[in-house]
Design a protein around this motif. Structure first.
Motif, PDB file in Angstrom:
ATOM      1  N   LEU A  77     -56.296  37.159  21.323  1.00 38.21           N
ATOM      2  CA  LEU A  77     -57.604  38.323  21.168  1.00 38.21           C
ATOM      3  C   LEU A  77     -58.844  37.453  20.904  1.00 38.21           C
ATOM      4  N   ALA A  78     -59.871  38.191  21.254  1.00 33.27           N
ATOM      5  CA  ALA A  78     -61.120  37.662  20.871  1.00 33.27           C
ATOM      6  C   ALA A  78     -61.625  37.046  19.450  1.00 33.27           C
ATOM      7  N   HIS A  79     -61.649  37.958  18.752  1.00 34.10           N
ATOM      8  CA  HIS A  79     -62.280  37.930  17.371  1.00 34.10           C
ATOM      9  C   HIS A  79     -61.210  38.434  16.455  1.00 34.10           C
ATOM     10  N   PRO A  80     -61.532  37.551  15.207  1.00 36.50           N
ATOM     11  CA  PRO A  80     -60.708  37.801  13.914  1.00 36.50           C
ATOM     12  C   PRO A  80     -60.962  39.465  13.739  1.00 36.50           C
ATOM     13  N   ASP A  81     -59.717  40.119  13.303  1.00 40.94           N
ATOM     14  CA  ASP A  81     -59.656  41.670  13.060  1.00 40.94           C
ATOM     15  C   ASP A  81     -59.291  42.199  14.354  1.00 40.94           C
ATOM     16  N   ASP A  82     -59.583  41.683  15.535  1.00 36.96           N
ATOM     17  CA  ASP A  82     -58.632  42.608  16.859  1.00 36.96           C
ATOM     18  C   ASP A  82     -57.283  42.809  16.724  1.00 36.96           C
ATOM     19  N   ALA A  83     -56.576  41.644  16.220  1.00 36.21           N
ATOM     20  CA  ALA A  83     -55.128  41.989  16.146  1.00 36.21           C
ATOM     21  C   ALA A  83     -54.789  43.299  15.221  1.00 36.21           C
ATOM     22  N   THR A 123     -52.638  41.143  24.570  1.00 40.93           N
ATOM     23  CA  THR A 123     -54.173  40.597  24.626  1.00 40.93           C
ATOM     24  C   THR A 123     -55.005  41.960  24.783  1.00 40.93           C
ATOM     25  N   HIS A 124     -56.402  41.608  25.112  1.00 42.10           N
ATOM     26  CA  HIS A 124     -57.404  42.739  25.447  1.00 42.10           C
ATOM     27  C   HIS A 124     -57.047  43.440  26.752  1.00 42.10           C
ATOM     28  N   ALA A 125     -57.581  44.840  26.785  1.00 44.05           N
ATOM     29  CA  ALA A 125     -57.531  45.278  28.251  1.00 44.05           C
ATOM     30  C   ALA A 125     -58.455  44.565  28.982  1.00 44.05           C
ATOM     31  N   ASP A 136     -66.442  39.452  25.654  1.00 46.50           N
ATOM     32  CA  ASP A 136     -65.504  38.374  24.908  1.00 46.50           C
ATOM     33  C   ASP A 136     -64.238  38.961  25.307  1.00 46.50           C
ATOM     34  N   HIS A 137     -63.860  40.493  25.330  1.00 48.10           N
ATOM     35  CA  HIS A 137     -62.607  40.942  25.325  1.00 48.10           C
ATOM     36  C   HIS A 137     -62.087  40.571  26.830  1.00 48.10           C
ATOM     37  N   GLU A 138     -62.927  40.993  27.677  1.00 48.76           N
ATOM     38  CA  GLU A 138     -62.525  40.915  29.342  1.00 48.76           C
ATOM     39  C   GLU A 138     -62.037  39.285  29.447  1.00 48.76           C
TER      40      GLU A 138
END
Ligand SMILES: [Zn+2]
Length: 252
Positions: free
Chosen positions: A16-22, A113-115, A122-124
């Motif tokens: 995933l993109a950033h710390p805390d996304d997971a 992973t992200h949608a 960043d997510h895309e």
């Protein structure tokens, strides 16, 4: 065959993109996988260097790396970071190679992973990187890292976009919803490890409910399956990917 795929490879990677996304998007399901005997890896593209109103990028990266490592440790997971910059994640040759090398070392059988469409680019971009790396990492010539015997195209699931909405405001329709009622407390403790972000979100987004927002989303997804909390996903079912719903098989 997909059926033997999982029994051979019980390593899961969240990229995933950033710390805390997971912690926000899929940690409850990670807890369930951990309890089922899986090895857990949590990777982010960035160390969250812009997630602050007060610290310089080096200090906040250090703080957030420690927070992410502490959150991962709560479920015995290993934390990785590609070292990209917030807002600067791109799908280019150099970053694809870094992502492929990460996948090569972890050799996951299951990836989150992200949608493909999400509120932040960043997510895309990470979603594209994960799709590329998952498809490629088992090809001998794609990386200089040794190829592990379990390497092959893994199950790939897209987490919810933030608030379950794409950038045009359309609701995403999940293929898979996992009950995390019993895992919500651990998921909350993992998210609470990201103490710096509670303050940053309060200052930048005007949100004062870092954990409550996660709880509300979990409750919303829980309604889909008649439980008090859940996480939802969309499975990637393109050519070469195992397309049986392994999460539903494991947890329904
Ligand atoms: Zn993010």
């Amino acid at each position: 065959m997909a059926a033997t795929h999982t029994s051979e490879n019980r390593t899961v990677l969240t990229f995933l993109a950033h710390p805390d996304d997971a912690e926000i998007l899929c940690a409850g399901t990670l807890v369930r996988l951990k309890d089922a005997g899986w090895t857990i890896h949590i990777a982010t593209a960035t160390a969250g260097d812009c997630g602050t109103m007060t610290e310089n990028r080096w200090d906040i990266s250090s703080i957030r790396t420690k927070e992410a490592t502490a959150a991962a440790k709560l479920i015995g997971a290993t934390y990785h970071c590609l070292g990209e910059g917030d807002g600067l994640v791109v799908y280019d040759k150099a970053t694809i190679q870094k992502a492929v090398d990460l996948f090569r070392r972890v050799a996951p059988g299951l990836v989150f992973t992200h949608a493909p469409k999400d509120y932040m680019l960043d997510h895309e971009q990470v979603s594209l990187l994960a799709r590329s790396a998952s498809f490629l990492y088992g090809a001998p010539n794609i990386s200089l890292h040794p190829i592990l015997p379990r390497s092959r195209v893994p199950y790939l699931y897209y987490c919810d976009p933030v608030e379950g909405l794409d950038p045009l405001g359309h609701e995403v329709e999940p293929t898979t919803t996992i009950d995390i009622t019993a895992q919500l407390e651990t998921k909350s403790r993992m998210l609470a490890c990201h103490a710096s972000q509670r303050e940053w979100l309060r200052a930048h987004h005007g949100m004062d409910e870092y954990i409550d927002a996660m709880m509300r989303h979990a409750a919303m997804r829980g309604k889909l399956i008649g439980t008090s909390a859940a996480e939802s996903f969309v499975q990637h079912r393109g050519h070469a990917y195992p397309n049986d719903d392994v999460l539903a098989t494991l947890f329904s």
